[in-house]
Design a protein around this motif. Structure first.
Motif, mmCIF file in Angstrom:
data_model
loop_
_atom_site.group_PDB
_atom_site.id
_atom_site.type_symbol
_atom_site.label_atom_id
_atom_site.label_comp_id
_atom_site.label_asym_id
_atom_site.label_seq_id
_atom_site.Cartn_x
_atom_site.Cartn_y
_atom_site.Cartn_z
ATOM 1 N N ALA A 148 25.638 43.344 -47.929
ATOM 2 C CA ALA A 148 24.326 42.661 -48.102
ATOM 3 C C ALA A 148 23.480 42.082 -46.948
ATOM 4 O O ALA A 148 22.301 41.962 -47.094
ATOM 5 C CB ALA A 148 24.615 41.623 -49.149
ATOM 6 N N ASP A 149 24.286 41.875 -45.928
ATOM 7 C CA ASP A 149 23.523 41.308 -44.832
ATOM 8 C C ASP A 149 23.306 42.302 -43.859
ATOM 9 O O ASP A 149 23.015 41.763 -42.488
ATOM 10 C CB ASP A 149 24.621 40.319 -44.437
ATOM 11 N N ARG A 150 23.622 43.436 -43.816
ATOM 12 C CA ARG A 150 23.318 44.492 -42.934
ATOM 13 C C ARG A 150 22.191 45.544 -42.961
ATOM 14 O O ARG A 150 22.458 46.337 -44.044
ATOM 15 C CB ARG A 150 24.725 45.342 -42.465
ATOM 16 N N PRO A 151 21.109 45.651 -42.227
ATOM 17 C CA PRO A 151 20.182 46.415 -42.526
ATOM 18 C C PRO A 151 20.329 47.980 -42.196
ATOM 19 O O PRO A 151 21.287 47.970 -41.188
ATOM 20 C CB PRO A 151 19.141 45.898 -41.420
ATOM 21 N N ALA A 152 19.922 48.746 -43.033
ATOM 22 C CA ALA A 152 20.399 50.189 -42.832
ATOM 23 C C ALA A 152 19.256 51.021 -43.305
ATOM 24 O O ALA A 152 19.225 51.663 -44.393
ATOM 25 C CB ALA A 152 21.595 50.236 -43.747
ATOM 26 N N PRO A 153 18.105 50.871 -42.337
ATOM 27 C CA PRO A 153 16.853 51.614 -42.802
ATOM 28 C C PRO A 153 16.994 53.135 -42.870
ATOM 29 O O PRO A 153 16.095 53.904 -43.715
ATOM 30 C CB PRO A 153 15.825 51.334 -41.800
ATOM 31 N N GLY A 154 18.224 53.673 -42.399
ATOM 32 C CA GLY A 154 18.408 55.175 -42.254
ATOM 33 C C GLY A 154 18.972 55.655 -43.836
ATOM 34 O O GLY A 154 18.830 56.844 -44.240
#
Length: 327
Positions: A148-154
């Motif tokens: 929930a706290d890790r951005p993963a725009p890919g």
């Protein structure tokens, strides 16, 4: 090679008859060894999953270890595309997740192979046992909190094309007899269609999701848990992975998926209407998917999809008190 899904009682067990490491083309094995930097001294095939390709734990001459899975582009193009998708996902996953380190994608002589660190462990027993559930649930809770706290725009949005999630609406539109749907559920088909229409809003979120948490995608060792096979990773509501886990666990022996689901803190925070919308959409998708043509390779997948459809309907029916005897 034949993929099989045996069923002790009514519990499907996902297993495949796989090609051993030594039967892979020499050029591919050489390419793998070059990537590992050492010849392979021993290999042990793994049987979990639906793919018909190779899946082996490797021990190299220098003592190093790795896991390889490989598939022929000609023999199984669908799995080959999934391997390429998994390689792209591996590059997009944020750090800190309990996943095996990715060592690369290799294409050689019409074959595609994925290399990972070899993670010690075994898949949970099926039917599920309390000890394995007690190990996996806290690990899934930690995974959800980290993801929930890790951005993963890919990563794409969970669910893919909307057209895949309106099964009940399509069936009703063509006047389908719903002969493969439990008799108690048929009178609720319009309610199911109305519920699944809320799928896009219900699923929308930014948590990183594994999306395919069956027993064969989980490794357990002395309380340590690793989640493998992230080809379907996506972004969505943080309670979706606990839902998928509870659904698959119920297909494989857990009596009460709702109770299992609610052991996860994200599930307890979830909007009940959104949960029901996704259950309806899942049941519709699996009902229609299980009707697709079956051959020697897809028969186990169709059997599992039928079990998932029936389980999702039963779970939803109890939540909505549609199922006979539900309270």
């Amino acid at each position: 090679m034949t993929a099989t899904a045996t069923a002790p009682g009514s519990v499907p067990v996902v297993r495949s008859t796989r090609r051993p490491w030594t039967a892979l083309p020499a050029a591919l094995r050489s390419a793998v060894e070059a990537r590992l930097g050492s010849p392979v001294a021993a290999a042990r095939s793994q049987s979990g999953g639906f793919s018909r390709g190779a899946a082996s734990r490797l021990r190299c001459a220098d003592g190093g270890r790795a896991f390889v899975k490989a598939v022929s582009l000609d023999g199984d193009p669908v799995s080959a595309r999934l391997y390429e998708q998994e390689a792209a996902v591996a590059a997009a996953l944020p750090g800190g997740l309990p996943v095996p380190a990715f060592r690369g994608l290799i294409t050689e002589g019409g074959w595609t192979a994925l290399l990972f660190d070899d993670v010690p462990g075994r898949t949970p027993s099926v039917p599920w046992r309390a000890a394995d559930l007690d190990a996996v649930l806290p690990a899934l809770t930690r995974l959800t909190a980290v993801a929930a706290d890790r951005p993963a725009p890919g990563l794409s949005r969970w669910g893919g094309a909307l057209a895949d999630w309106v099964g009940w609406n399509h069936l009703l539109a063509r006047g389908d007899a719903l002969a493969d749907v439990p008799s108690w559920a048929r009178p609720h088909a319009e309610r199911l269609a109305a519920l699944e229409a809320g799928f896009p809003e219900a699923a929308y979120g930014d948590a990183v999701l594994h999306s395919d948490l069956r027993s064969d995608n989980i490794l357990v060792r002395r309380g340590s848990v690793t989640f493998v096979d992230w080809a379907w990773a996506a972004r969505g509501q943080d309670w979706i992975d606990p839902m998928i886990f509870a659904l698959c666990a119920a297909v494989q022996g857990v009596a009460d998926p709702d109770a299992l689901f609610l052991r996860h803190p994200a599930a307890r925070r979830a909007d009940p209407e959104a949960v029901d919308a996704l259950l309806a959409a899942l049941a519709g998708r699996f009902t229609t998917a299980a009707r697709q043509p079956t051959d020697w390779g897809t028969a186990p997948i169709r059997a599992f999809q039928r079990a998932e459809a029936a389980t999702a309907l039963h779970w939803l029916g109890r939540r909505r008190t549609w199922y006979p005897g539900a309270r």
